[in-house]
Design an enzyme around this catalytic site. Structure first.
Site, short mmCIF file in Angstrom:
data_model
loop_
_atom_site.label_atom_id
_atom_site.label_comp_id
_atom_site.label_asym_id
_atom_site.label_seq_id
_atom_site.Cartn_x
_atom_site.Cartn_y
_atom_site.Cartn_z
N ASP A 81 0.85 -1.20 0.00
CA ASP A 81 0.00 0.00 0.00
C ASP A 81 0.89 1.26 0.00
O ASP A 81 1.83 1.35 0.79
CB ASP A 81 -0.87 -0.05 1.28
CG ASP A 81 -1.90 1.04 1.35
OD1 ASP A 81 -2.38 1.48 0.30
OD2 ASP A 81 -2.24 1.45 2.49
N HIS A 82 0.58 2.20 -0.87
CA HIS A 82 1.31 3.48 -0.95
C HIS A 82 2.83 3.30 -1.05
O HIS A 82 3.58 4.02 -0.38
CB HIS A 82 0.99 4.38 0.25
CG HIS A 82 -0.40 4.90 0.25
ND1 HIS A 82 -0.86 5.86 -0.62
CD2 HIS A 82 -1.49 4.57 1.01
CE1 HIS A 82 -2.14 6.12 -0.40
NE2 HIS A 82 -2.55 5.33 0.59
N GLY A 178 -7.18 8.98 7.52
CA GLY A 178 -7.20 9.29 8.95
C GLY A 178 -8.58 9.63 9.47
O GLY A 178 -9.59 9.24 8.89
N HIS A 205 -9.53 5.32 -1.32
CA HIS A 205 -8.66 5.38 -0.13
C HIS A 205 -9.33 6.23 0.93
O HIS A 205 -10.30 6.93 0.68
CB HIS A 205 -7.31 6.00 -0.51
CG HIS A 205 -6.37 5.05 -1.19
ND1 HIS A 205 -5.19 4.66 -0.62
CD2 HIS A 205 -6.46 4.42 -2.37
CE1 HIS A 205 -4.58 3.82 -1.44
NE2 HIS A 205 -5.33 3.66 -2.52
N GLY A 206 -8.77 6.20 2.13
CA GLY A 206 -9.27 7.07 3.21
C GLY A 206 -10.72 6.78 3.55
O GLY A 206 -11.51 7.70 3.73
N ASN A 227 -10.13 0.82 0.76
CA ASN A 227 -9.06 0.71 1.76
C ASN A 227 -9.50 1.20 3.14
O ASN A 227 -10.04 2.31 3.25
CB ASN A 227 -7.87 1.57 1.34
CG ASN A 227 -7.10 0.99 0.19
OD1 ASN A 227 -7.54 0.05 -0.45
ND2 ASN A 227 -5.93 1.54 -0.07
N THR A 230 -7.53 3.31 9.56
CA THR A 230 -7.74 4.02 10.82
C THR A 230 -8.83 3.39 11.71
O THR A 230 -8.63 3.26 12.92
CB THR A 230 -8.10 5.50 10.54
OG1 THR A 230 -7.06 6.04 9.71
CG2 THR A 230 -8.20 6.32 11.80
O1 G3H Z 1 -4.31 3.11 2.06
C1 G3H Z 1 -5.03 2.95 3.05
C2 G3H Z 1 -6.27 3.66 3.26
O2 G3H Z 1 -6.41 4.68 2.37
C3 G3H Z 1 -6.67 3.87 4.67
O3 G3H Z 1 -7.37 5.05 4.95
O4 G3H Z 1 -6.96 5.13 7.39
O5 G3H Z 1 -8.67 6.55 6.34
O6 G3H Z 1 -9.04 4.12 6.51
P1 G3H Z 1 -8.06 5.23 6.39
ZN ZN Z 2 -4.48 5.22 1.29
#
Ligand code: G3H
Ligand code: ZN
Length: 281
Positions: A81-82, A178, A205-206, A227, A230
Site C-alpha cells: 500500500d502506498h 485518517g 482510499h481514506g 481501503n 484508521t
Molecule cells: O491506504 C489505506 C487507506 O487509504 C486507509 O485510509 O486510514 O482513512 O481508513 P483510512
Molecule cells: Zn491510502
C-alpha cells in the site's frame, strides 16, 4: 488461499462489488481480518504500508501475510500500500507480495506517469498487478500526508491510464486518510464518469469514517477496492483501553489482545457488508 491482485480485482470488476482492503502490522490485526473475511465468505486484500514494513520487518511481515493467506479459506491478495520507493516494490516482488501500489501522486502528471510505467514494466513481466494514484487524497497515513485534496479529473484519468497501463487506479473523490474533521462528501458522479471512460478497478482510499451507505453508493458508482486502516486501529485501541481500565491487575497480554481482536473483526464484518463482497469468495 493466496491469490494474485489481478485475479481478485477482476472478479470484483465483473460482479460489481468492492474487495475490502485492510492494513495490517501484527498477528492479532491480521487474524481479525482473516476471521472476518472467512465468516462472511468474502475475498480480501491484506496490505502493508512501507511504515508497517519498517515496523515489523520485511521478511517477518512477508511470512506473516503469506502464512495467513495460505491458510485462509477465502481468496487473499497481499498488497503493498502506498509504495513510493522502487526498492520496496522490488523486494516485495521477491518476497511474494501479489499486488503493488506505486504512489507518485505528489509528483506532477508526467513524472507520475514515468514512475508508474517503470513499476508496471517490471511487475507485468511477473504478472503482478499495479495500482497507481492520480489526484491528491487529503489527510495522513504513515508518511503519506497532505493538507489539501485535489480531485481526479476525468480526462486526466483517461490519459494516465492510456500512458501507464496500470491495472487499477486510486482516485481522489472527496475522502481523506485518517480521522475526519468534517462531514464526508463523495463526488459519486466523478466516480461514474471515470469508470465509464476507463473500465478498470477504481480504488477508494481514506475510507475509515465514511458512512456505510456512502460506501455502498461508491461501489454502485464503480469502486472495486476500498481501503480501511484508521477504523481498525481505533477499534483496537478502544478495546485495549477499556480492558486495561477494567482489569488493572491482569498482565497476561493474551487476555488484553483478545477483546481487541474481536473489536477489529466486528469492524471488518461491517466493512465487508458495505463493500457487498460477502459470499463472493
Ligand atoms: O491506504 C489505506 C487507506 O487509504 C486507509 O485510509 O486510514 O482513512 O481508513 P483510512
Ligand atoms: Zn491510502
Amino acid at each position: 488461499m493466496l491469490v494474485s491482485g489481478k485475479e481478485i480485482l477482476r472478479d470484483a470488476l465483473e460482479k460489481k462489488y468492492a474487495v475490502p482492503a485492510f492494513n495490517f502490522t501484527n498477528m492479532e490485526n491480521l487474524q481479525a481480518i482473516i476471521d472476518g473475511a472467512e465468516e462472511m465468505n468474502s475475498p480480501v486484500i491484506i496490505q502493508t504500508t512501507q511504515g508497517a514494513i519498517e515496523y515489523a520487518g520485511f521478511e517477518y511481515l512477508a511470512d506473516l501475510g503469506k502464512g495467513a493467506a495460505k491458510r485462509a479459506k477465502v481468496p487473499v491478495a497481499l498488497h503493498l500500500d502506498h509504495g513510493t520507493d522502487l526498492g520496496y516494490h522490488l523486494k516485495a516482488i521477491r518476497l511474494g507480495w501479489t499486488s503493488l501500489m506505486i504512489d507518485a501522486s505528489k509528483c506532477d502528471f508526467e513524472t507520475n506517469v514515468n514512475i508508474v510505467r517503470q513499476v508496471v514494466k517490471i511487475a507485468h513481466v511477473l504478472d503482478i498487478s499495479v495500482e497507481a494514484e492520480l489526484g491528491v487524497i487529503g489527510g495522513k497515513e504513515d508518511d503519506i500526508e497532505s493538507d489539501i485534496s485535489i480531485y481526479t479529473e476525468v480526462h486526466d484519468a483517461v490519459k494516465f491510464y492510456n500512458e501507464t497501463n496500470c491495472d487499477s487506479l486510486a482516485i481522489a473523490v472527496g475522502t481523506a486518510h485518517g480521522i475526519y474533521k468534517g462531514e464526508v462528501k463523495i463526488d459519486f458522479d466523478r466516480i461514474r464518469e471515470i469508470k465509464q471512460e476507463i473500465n478498470i478497478p477504481l480504488v477508494l482510499h481514506g475510507s475509515s469514517g465514511v458512512p456505510e451507505d456512502m460506501l455502498g453508493k461508491a461501489v454502485e458508482s464503480g469502486i472495486n477496492k476500498i481501503n480501511f486502516d484508521t477504523e481498525l486501529k481505533l477499534a483496537n485501541l478502544k478495546a485495549m483501553r477499556k480492558f486495561i481500565e477494567e482489569n488493572p491487575n491482569i498482565y497476561d497480554i493474551r487476555k488484553v489482545f483478545k477483546p481487541c481482536r474481536i473489536a477489529m473483526k466486528e469492524v471488518v464484518i461491517k466493512k465487508i457488508k458495505a463493500c457487498k463482497s460477502y459470499n463472493k469468495a
